[in-house]
Write a protein that holds these residues in place. Structure first.
Motif, PDB file in Angstrom:
ATOM      1  N   MET A  18      40.151  47.383  29.651  1.00 57.08           N
ATOM      2  CA  MET A  18      40.636  46.949  31.131  1.00 57.08           C
ATOM      3  C   MET A  18      41.891  46.548  30.791  1.00 57.08           C
ATOM      4  N   SER A  19      42.838  46.879  31.815  1.00 55.43           N
ATOM      5  CA  SER A  19      43.953  46.276  31.924  1.00 55.43           C
ATOM      6  C   SER A  19      44.245  45.417  33.046  1.00 55.43           C
ATOM      7  N   ILE A  20      45.489  44.637  33.197  1.00 53.16           N
ATOM      8  CA  ILE A  20      45.709  44.081  34.572  1.00 53.16           C
ATOM      9  C   ILE A  20      46.067  45.222  35.645  1.00 53.16           C
ATOM     10  N   GLN A  21      46.245  46.367  35.239  1.00 53.40           N
ATOM     11  CA  GLN A  21      46.457  47.383  36.170  1.00 53.40           C
ATOM     12  C   GLN A  21      45.036  47.707  37.060  1.00 53.40           C
ATOM     13  N   SER A  22      43.942  47.503  36.434  1.00 50.53           N
ATOM     14  CA  SER A  22      42.722  47.760  36.959  1.00 50.53           C
ATOM     15  C   SER A  22      42.677  46.740  38.111  1.00 50.53           C
ATOM     16  N   LEU A  23      42.769  45.846  38.015  1.00 51.56           N
ATOM     17  CA  LEU A  23      43.006  44.741  39.297  1.00 51.56           C
ATOM     18  C   LEU A  23      43.573  45.269  40.566  1.00 51.56           C
ATOM     19  N   LYS A  24      44.469  46.075  40.320  1.00 49.93           N
ATOM     20  CA  LYS A  24      45.306  46.487  41.620  1.00 49.93           C
ATOM     21  C   LYS A  24      44.438  47.459  42.504  1.00 49.93           C
ATOM     22  N   ASN A  25      43.127  47.816  42.088  1.00 50.62           N
ATOM     23  CA  ASN A  25      42.279  48.461  43.066  1.00 50.62           C
ATOM     24  C   ASN A  25      41.299  47.329  43.673  1.00 50.62           C
ATOM     25  N   GLY A  26      41.316  46.124  43.330  1.00 51.98           N
ATOM     26  CA  GLY A  26      40.284  45.271  43.901  1.00 51.98           C
ATOM     27  C   GLY A  26      39.006  45.324  43.419  1.00 51.98           C
ATOM     28  N   GLY A  27      38.038  44.581  44.075  1.00 46.59           N
ATOM     29  CA  GLY A  27      36.683  44.448  43.621  1.00 46.59           C
ATOM     30  C   GLY A  27      36.192  43.550  42.678  1.00 46.59           C
ATOM     31  N   TYR A  28      37.376  42.678  41.880  1.00 51.58           N
ATOM     32  CA  TYR A  28      36.803  42.048  41.148  1.00 51.58           C
ATOM     33  C   TYR A  28      36.877  40.421  41.466  1.00 51.58           C
ATOM     34  N   ILE A  29      36.286  39.581  40.467  1.00 48.39           N
ATOM     35  CA  ILE A  29      36.481  38.233  40.678  1.00 48.39           C
ATOM     36  C   ILE A  29      37.210  37.637  39.149  1.00 48.39           C
ATOM     37  N   VAL A  30      38.314  37.089  39.335  1.00 52.95           N
ATOM     38  CA  VAL A  30      38.982  36.498  37.979  1.00 52.95           C
ATOM     39  C   VAL A  30      38.696  35.032  38.091  1.00 52.95           C
ATOM     40  N   TYR A  31      38.052  34.605  36.983  1.00 54.57           N
ATOM     41  CA  TYR A  31      37.630  33.312  36.777  1.00 54.57           C
ATOM     42  C   TYR A  31      38.366  32.592  35.536  1.00 54.57           C
ATOM     43  N   PHE A  32      39.107  31.613  36.052  1.00 59.75           N
ATOM     44  CA  PHE A  32      39.965  30.953  35.215  1.00 59.75           C
ATOM     45  C   PHE A  32      39.345  29.537  34.984  1.00 59.75           C
ATOM     46  N   ARG A  33      39.745  29.072  33.739  1.00 57.78           N
ATOM     47  CA  ARG A  33      39.554  27.599  33.342  1.00 57.78           C
ATOM     48  C   ARG A  33      40.869  26.894  34.015  1.00 57.78           C
ATOM     49  N   HIS A  34      40.678  25.802  34.413  1.00 63.19           N
ATOM     50  CA  HIS A  34      41.791  25.114  35.004  1.00 63.19           C
ATOM     51  C   HIS A  34      42.839  25.094  33.922  1.00 63.19           C
ATOM     52  N   GLY A  35      43.898  24.629  34.177  1.00 64.94           N
ATOM     53  CA  GLY A  35      45.193  24.286  33.218  1.00 64.94           C
ATOM     54  C   GLY A  35      44.820  23.329  32.336  1.00 64.94           C
ATOM     55  N   GLU A  36      45.487  23.481  30.980  1.00 62.23           N
ATOM     56  CA  GLU A  36      45.357  22.102  30.041  1.00 62.23           C
ATOM     57  C   GLU A  36      45.511  20.768  30.904  1.00 62.23           C
ATOM     58  N   ALA A  37      44.562  20.011  30.562  1.00 62.55           N
ATOM     59  CA  ALA A  37      44.385  18.591  31.072  1.00 62.55           C
ATOM     60  C   ALA A  37      44.673  17.732  29.860  1.00 62.55           C
ATOM     61  N   THR A  38      44.717  16.344  30.553  1.00 61.08           N
ATOM     62  CA  THR A  38      45.141  15.219  29.641  1.00 61.08           C
ATOM     63  C   THR A  38      43.808  14.848  28.697  1.00 61.08           C
ATOM     64  N   VAL A  39      44.125  14.482  27.714  1.00 56.35           N
ATOM     65  CA  VAL A  39      43.301  14.102  26.731  1.00 56.35           C
ATOM     66  C   VAL A  39      42.289  12.834  27.043  1.00 56.35           C
ATOM     67  N   GLY A  40      40.958  12.953  26.742  1.00 65.27           N
ATOM     68  CA  GLY A  40      40.050  11.995  27.256  1.00 65.27           C
ATOM     69  C   GLY A  40      38.608  12.399  27.914  1.00 65.27           C
TER      70      GLY A  40
END
Length: 178
Positions: free
Chosen positions: A1-23
């Motif tokens: 699957m490519s990013i182009q496939s997202l242009k038709n909709g119907g998906y959920i894109v789940y991301f981990r938050h951006g890099e965080a502080t250590v600890g």
């Protein structure tokens, strides 16, 4: 699957938050007080902005809102990536952290966290649109597994009570400089 496939909709894109502080987060995190939590570092802030830039550059259709865990690192990732959209807090996503931070949780607690995740990811998107969710990574072999920064887990919701399917993972880094 490519990013182009997202242009038709119907998906959920789940991301981990951006890099965080250590600890570690403080034992009693207050979601209204970011100083009780790990927060985005400078790299994490840049990652968040770049995710939003890719969606805009590629004209990926999105629902009118973004979903986020209540942790400041996830919420700030959502706000930096999509400053033009309101963010809906999904409190159950906060409990995903327990899978990694507290490996001694009971099987019942683990199952409840995964069932809550399923309820979030099985709801179909609006017609022709995608839903973006910012949450947390998982331990290997649990839930969505380990999620690298800048990698979107592409999910096809099957409908309420029917679960979801992980379709692919897209590294958004490769779309930034192309």
């Amino acid at each position: 699957m490519s990013i182009q496939s997202l242009k038709n909709g119907g998906y959920i894109v789940y991301f981990r938050h951006g890099e965080a502080t250590v600890g570690r987060d403080q034992p009693f995190v207050d979601f209204d007080r970011c100083e009780t939590q790990r927060n985005l570092n400078e790299t994490g802030r840049r990652q968040a902005i770049l995710i939003g830039e890719v969606f805009r550059k590629e004209s990926i259709p999105l629902e009118p809102f973004i979903i986020s865990s209540p942790y400041c690192r996830a919420l700030n990732t959502a706000k930096l990536a999509f400053s033009n959209k309101p963010v809906r807090i999904e409190r159950s996503l906060a409990r995903v952290v327990n899978l990694s931070e507290y490996p001694t949780i009971t099987d019942n607690e683990k199952n409840q966290i995964l069932n809550d995740l399923k309820r979030v990811l099985e709801i179909p998107t609006s017609l022709g649109e995608n839903r973006v969710v910012f949450g947390h990574s998982f331990p290997k072999g649990i839930g969505l597994g380990n999620i690298e920064y800048m990698v979107g887990v592409i999910i096809k919701p099957k409908g309420q009570g029917k679960g979801y399917e992980e379709v692919d993972r897209i590294n958004f880094n490769k779309y930034i400089y192309s």
